[in-house]
Scaffold this active site. Sequence first.
Site, PDB file in Angstrom:
ATOM      1  N   ARG A  99     -18.444  11.855  -7.921  1.00  0.00           N
ATOM      2  CA  ARG A  99     -18.983  11.153  -6.747  1.00  0.00           C
ATOM      3  C   ARG A  99     -19.334  12.180  -5.664  1.00  0.00           C
ATOM      4  NH1 ARG A  99     -17.975   5.711  -7.163  1.00  0.00           N
ATOM      5  NH2 ARG A  99     -16.355   5.065  -8.650  1.00  0.00           N
ATOM      6  N   GLU A 133     -24.346  -1.657 -11.985  1.00  0.00           N
ATOM      7  CA  GLU A 133     -23.282  -2.220 -11.144  1.00  0.00           C
ATOM      8  C   GLU A 133     -23.777  -3.385 -10.290  1.00  0.00           C
ATOM      9  OE1 GLU A 133     -21.858   0.895  -8.529  1.00  0.00           O
ATOM     10  OE2 GLU A 133     -23.823   1.850  -8.530  1.00  0.00           O
ATOM     11  N   CYS A 150     -17.231   3.255 -16.110  1.00  0.00           N
ATOM     12  CA  CYS A 150     -16.559   4.200 -15.223  1.00  0.00           C
ATOM     13  C   CYS A 150     -15.834   3.488 -14.086  1.00  0.00           C
ATOM     14  CB  CYS A 150     -17.540   5.235 -14.668  1.00  0.00           C
ATOM     15  SG  CYS A 150     -18.867   4.520 -13.682  1.00  0.00           S
ATOM     16  N   ARG A 153     -13.661  -6.761  -3.221  1.00  0.00           N
ATOM     17  CA  ARG A 153     -12.448  -6.319  -3.921  1.00  0.00           C
ATOM     18  C   ARG A 153     -11.325  -5.958  -2.968  1.00  0.00           C
ATOM     19  NH1 ARG A 153     -12.322  -2.027  -6.490  1.00  0.00           N
ATOM     20  NH2 ARG A 153     -11.101  -2.586  -8.298  1.00  0.00           N
ATOM     21  N   HIS A 166       0.832  -1.208   0.000  1.00  0.00           N
ATOM     22  CA  HIS A 166       0.000   0.000   0.000  1.00  0.00           C
ATOM     23  C   HIS A 166       0.865   1.256   0.000  1.00  0.00           C
ATOM     24  CE1 HIS A 166      -3.807  -1.851   0.082  1.00  0.00           C
ATOM     25  NE2 HIS A 166      -3.742  -2.337   1.303  1.00  0.00           N
ATOM     26  N   ASN A 206     -16.434  -1.770 -10.699  1.00  0.00           N
ATOM     27  CA  ASN A 206     -15.839  -2.112  -9.401  1.00  0.00           C
ATOM     28  C   ASN A 206     -16.805  -2.936  -8.551  1.00  0.00           C
ATOM     29  OD1 ASN A 206     -13.748  -0.590 -10.316  1.00  0.00           O
ATOM     30  ND2 ASN A 206     -13.930   1.034  -8.804  1.00  0.00           N
ATOM     31  N   ASP A 207     -18.012  -2.415  -8.364  1.00  0.00           N
ATOM     32  CA  ASP A 207     -18.999  -3.169  -7.592  1.00  0.00           C
ATOM     33  C   ASP A 207     -19.514  -4.374  -8.370  1.00  0.00           C
ATOM     34  OD1 ASP A 207     -19.496  -2.203  -4.923  1.00  0.00           O
ATOM     35  OD2 ASP A 207     -20.111  -0.323  -5.827  1.00  0.00           O
TER      36      ASP A 207
END
Length: 555
Positions: A295, A430, A501, A464, A188, A453-454
């Site tokens: 967002r 999603e 996206c 994830r 990370h 992503n979802d």
Amino acid sequence: MTSIKGRSVFGSIARGKLTFYHRDEFIINKIKVSDPELEYKKYVKAKNAALVELGELYDRARLSVGEGDAQIFVIHQMLITDEQYDSSIRTKILDEHFNADYAVASTSRSFAEMLAQMDSEYMQSRAADVKDVSNRLLRHILNCADKLPILRENAIICTGDLMPSETLLMDKTKIKGFCTRSGSVNSHTAILAKNLGIPAIVNVGAELSDEYEGKEAVLDGYSGTLYIEPDEHTLRQLEYKEAVEGRKKELLTRLKGRKNITRDGHEIKIYANILNSEELELAVKNDAGGIGLFRTEFMCFDRPAFPDEDFQFYTYRKALEAMEGKEVIIGTYDIGADKIPDCADMSAERNPSMGCRGIRFCLERESIFKTQLRALYRASVYGQLSILLPMVIDVSEILRVKELIVQVKAELIKEGKKFADNVKLGAMIETPAAVMTSDIIAKEVDFFNIGTNDLEQFTFALDRQNPCYDRVSPKNHRALLRMIKMVCDNAHANGIKAGICGEIAGDPTLTEIFLELDVDMLSVVPSRVLPLRKAVRSISLKDPKKAENDLKLFL
């Protein structure tokens, strides 16, 4: 001159003085305690304090490096509350009667060693996260202050390894680069350094000695080499390399204003995802064709209440004006899962990722939702606004939103407030439910945005953020790509557009596939706009046999 080779994290060149950082080492004694209950309370207090700190770090990271990388600190919160980790500490204190600091340190050591011995480099790199979390707990248990290095200007930070929280908290205005003896390019900390744009090298080994403290050095992030007191010949070579790489970046900037069109004439929109004004500036700087997803839920953090209508109005107006007539797709609140601001006052859910979130939250809190819709429609006169509804699962949700929009427009007309008549309404696809009913939903909206992503995690039944994700998830994305094809086909059959996206929109290995699937728009982080534009302009889809073979590999 001394040169030390490591592994490159971020390709750039940094000049500065080597500054060695040694974190305080805790002295941990193994002690049998007479009052384990008191010792356990000490641990619980430390755990609660650490969770509060991690929440604050998450908010800071979200603003400086974006929501995706801020997830580091969500993972740290998950580690602290992990049942096995917590149970091990609890057992050592309450059953074996050991002191709290020893219980935490020994549990941390066991977990870190287990991860370090795994075959996956990704899993090995998670050992640093366990150490970071445990050090935070120990600091609270032992009542030690958090210590960071006092930095000189133009510092190249050298250390054994950096914890993610240390990377975030250091004064980046004084840091030219990072160089660590150990660590992984998947850690990370490495990801944070890359996204902060700080040249970094990891895993240089024991050659990186404290005797080099204060020495002039050049960090070559392209080759992963640290040059200590470089000679004139090396400096000239590095200057030449920097000039060459600079020209490559300059060539990318020449793509600004050009169409995203393949060599055989196939055009695609390339937009940017943003979540604050800083990223809006980057989207403009990188010549994004529009905003593919703004967002808005992140406006709600660090506030005692949801932002009022005027605050939202000016925020949306600023984005629309900055894009100068280009499309700006603003998502309504996607609150829930790991994005729950205090002002939402939501009761705890067993699995919030699959609970009351997105459009479900908005339809349950209609007064909050209508305030957002009012602000959006008031701002619509300042640019090309499109509204996106997240986490849709059924067309009935779209129909209810349309009823609320009629109410909002009537209120604004009555109050004499202007709004545009051409605001588009879109659905975020999603969830598997939205995919499977996209033919029905398409009849009620103006566009689709596929939130991969979802959709990935719901499709693969795997979070994830789960450490097993990289090892378990399918590398060819076959199921996901089939869903994208279904959504695009249903969109086009009903005369609307479909974009992506999610994170994979910026994956250059999939760009040609997306073009072959007839995706209309790709929305990525601002820094990926120009590289993606270059990738699109290098592709030709004229060879039908090759296209067919490519699709067979995935579909």
